[in-house]
Design a protein around this motif. Structure first.
Motif, short mmCIF file in Angstrom:
data_model
loop_
_atom_site.label_atom_id
_atom_site.label_comp_id
_atom_site.label_asym_id
_atom_site.label_seq_id
_atom_site.Cartn_x
_atom_site.Cartn_y
_atom_site.Cartn_z
N TYR A 164 3.25 1.67 3.24
CA TYR A 164 3.51 0.25 3.61
C TYR A 164 4.94 0.05 3.85
CZ TYR A 164 -1.01 0.06 1.50
OH TYR A 164 -2.32 0.10 1.21
N ARG A 165 5.87 0.67 2.99
CA ARG A 165 7.28 0.53 3.31
C ARG A 165 7.88 0.95 4.65
NH1 ARG A 165 7.53 3.02 -1.79
NH2 ARG A 165 7.78 1.48 -3.48
N ASP B 178 9.79 -9.55 3.45
CA ASP B 178 11.14 -8.96 3.34
C ASP B 178 11.32 -8.54 4.81
OD1 ASP B 178 11.40 -9.61 0.84
OD2 ASP B 178 10.89 -7.50 0.07
N ASN B 179 10.52 -7.97 5.65
CA ASN B 179 10.79 -7.58 7.04
C ASN B 179 10.60 -8.41 8.11
OD1 ASN B 179 11.23 -4.52 7.01
ND2 ASN B 179 9.80 -4.67 5.22
N GLY B 180 10.37 -9.81 7.61
CA GLY B 180 10.38 -10.96 8.70
C GLY B 180 9.06 -11.14 9.15
N PHE B 181 8.11 -10.75 8.46
CA PHE B 181 6.65 -11.21 9.20
C PHE B 181 6.34 -12.77 8.58
CE2 PHE B 181 6.35 -6.75 9.76
CZ PHE B 181 5.85 -6.64 10.81
N GLY C 228 -0.53 8.10 -1.75
CA GLY C 228 0.56 7.14 -1.19
C GLY C 228 2.01 7.20 -1.64
N GLY C 229 2.23 8.29 -2.53
CA GLY C 229 3.55 8.33 -2.97
C GLY C 229 3.57 8.11 -4.40
N THR C 230 4.67 8.22 -5.19
CA THR C 230 4.56 7.98 -6.51
C THR C 230 3.86 6.63 -6.98
OG1 THR C 230 6.39 9.18 -6.69
CG2 THR C 230 6.07 8.16 -8.72
#
Ligand code: GLN
Length: 277
Positions: free
Chosen positions: A219-220, A254-257, A211-213
Motif C-alpha cells: 500500500y505504501r 497523505d499522498n493527496g487522494f 505484505g511485510g512486517t
C-alpha cells in the motif's frame, strides 16, 4: 464452505454411487474436513473416475485446498482455473469489483490496470461487465500469469492483456498514464499472520500473501508510485485486510487522494479502500 454454482466442470460420473459418496465423506471427515458430505459430492461431480475421486479425497483430507484439487473455482459468476502457484479467488474480493463497477462507467479507449493480478479474477470480472475498457493485469510471477492467460481464454475476454513486471518498481508504473483506475488486491498478511496460517492457506504462494512486517508494504509503495499513472479524478481501489482500512485510508490522504472511502464486505468487515486522484 459454499461451492459456487457453475464452477464444476462437465459431470464425469453420470450416477453418484452412494457407497462411493459415503467412502469419500468418511475419508474427508477423518482428516477433519468440516463439510465432508458436501465436498464429497463436489468431488464426485468433478472426478474422472472412482479412483480419481478417492485420490482427491485423500489429498483433501490432508488439507490441500479443494479449489486446487478441482482445478477450477468461481468468482463473480465466472469460472477460473486455479492451482499451485496462484492465489485462490476469495468471495470477499467481489466487493472490490462491485466498488469499481459502480464508480467507473465503461468507456471506449479507457484503461484500467490490475496490479498483482494473480489468476486475473479482478480484471476479468470487470472486463466482462466493461467491454469497451482495456485491462492490463500485472504480476511479478510468471507462474501466476500462466493462470491469468488461461483464464482470459476460458472467459473469452478480448479486452485484457497481461504484463510480467514488478509493480513496486518505478519503471513499471512509469509506463502507464491516464488510467481511469488502478485496482489492486496486494499481499497484505503481516509477519505474525504468516506464522498462523490456516492449513489450506499454507499451500498458497507466500509471494501473494506476505505484505511485510505490518502487511502494509504494498500500500505504501503503490499509493506513492502509481498516483502518476492515473488520470485526474482517476480511482485508486485497494482490497485490504480487515484491520488495515484506517491505515490505508490515511496513506491515500497523505499522498493527496481525495474522496477516500472504506467499504465493508458481505461479512461486514472493512475490506476495500478507495480514493480519487
Ligand atoms: N485474503 C487472503 C487471506 O485471508 C490474503 C490475500 C492477500 O494477502 N491479498 O488469506
Amino acid at each position: 464452505m459454499v461451492r459456487p454454482a457453475d464452477a464444476a466442470g462437465p459431470r464425469q460420473m453420470k450416477r453418484m454411487e452412494p457407497m462411493l459418496l459415503r467412502r469419500l465423506a468418511e475419508t474427508l471427515r477423518a482428516g477433519g474436513i468440516e463439510d465432508a458430505e458436501l465436498e464429497a459430492k463436489w468431488i464426485t461431480e468433478d472426478a474422472a473416475s472412482e479412483a480419481d475421486a478417492l485420490e482427491i479425497a485423500q489429498r483433501r483430507a490432508k488439507h490441500e485446498p479443494l479449489q486446487y484439487l478441482l482445478g477450477t473455482w468461481e468468482f463473480y459468476g465466472l469460472p477460473f482455473c486455479v492451482g499451485e502457484g496462484v492465489l485462490i479467488p476469495r468471495a470477499d474480493t467481489e466487493t472490490l469489483v462491485d466498488a469499481v463497477r459502480m464508480r467507473i462507467p465503461d468507456a471506449a479507449g479507457q484503461q484500467i490496470a490490475d496490479l498483482c493480478t494473480g489468476s486475473g479474477c479482478i480484471a476479468l470480472a470487470l472486463a466482462a461487465h466493461m467491454p469497451l475498457t482495456q485491462f492490463t493485469g500485472i504480476d511479478i510471477s510468471g507462474q501466476a500469469l500462466q493462470y491469468a492467460q488461461k483464464n482470459i481464454a476460458l472467459n473469452g475476454a478480448r479486452n485484457m492483456r497481461t504484463e510480467c513486471a514488478d509493480v513496486l518498481a518505478g519503471e513499471t508504473a512509469a509506463q502507464y498514464h491516464g488510467l481511469a483506475a488502478v485496482v489492486c488486491n496486494p499481499p497484505y498478511l503481516t509477519a505474525e499472520d504468516m506464522q498462523n496460517l490456516q492449513a489450506e492457506v499454507r499451500y498458497e504462494p507466500a509471494l501473494a500473501l506476505f505484505g511485510g512486517t505490518d502487511g502494509l508494504d504494498f500500500y505504501r509503495r503503490i499509493t506513492a508510485l502509481w498516483r502518476g499513472a492515473l488520470a485526474e479524478g482517476g480511482l485508486l481501489a485497494f482490497e485490504t485486510g480487515c484491520t488495515q482500512g484506517d491505515a490505508v485510508r490515511e496513506l491515500l490522504s497523505d499522498n493527496g487522494f481525495h474522496e477516500t472511502e472504506i467499504l465493508r464486505d458481505l461479512s461486514g468487515n472493512p475490506r476495500v479502500v478507495l480514493g480519487r486522484k
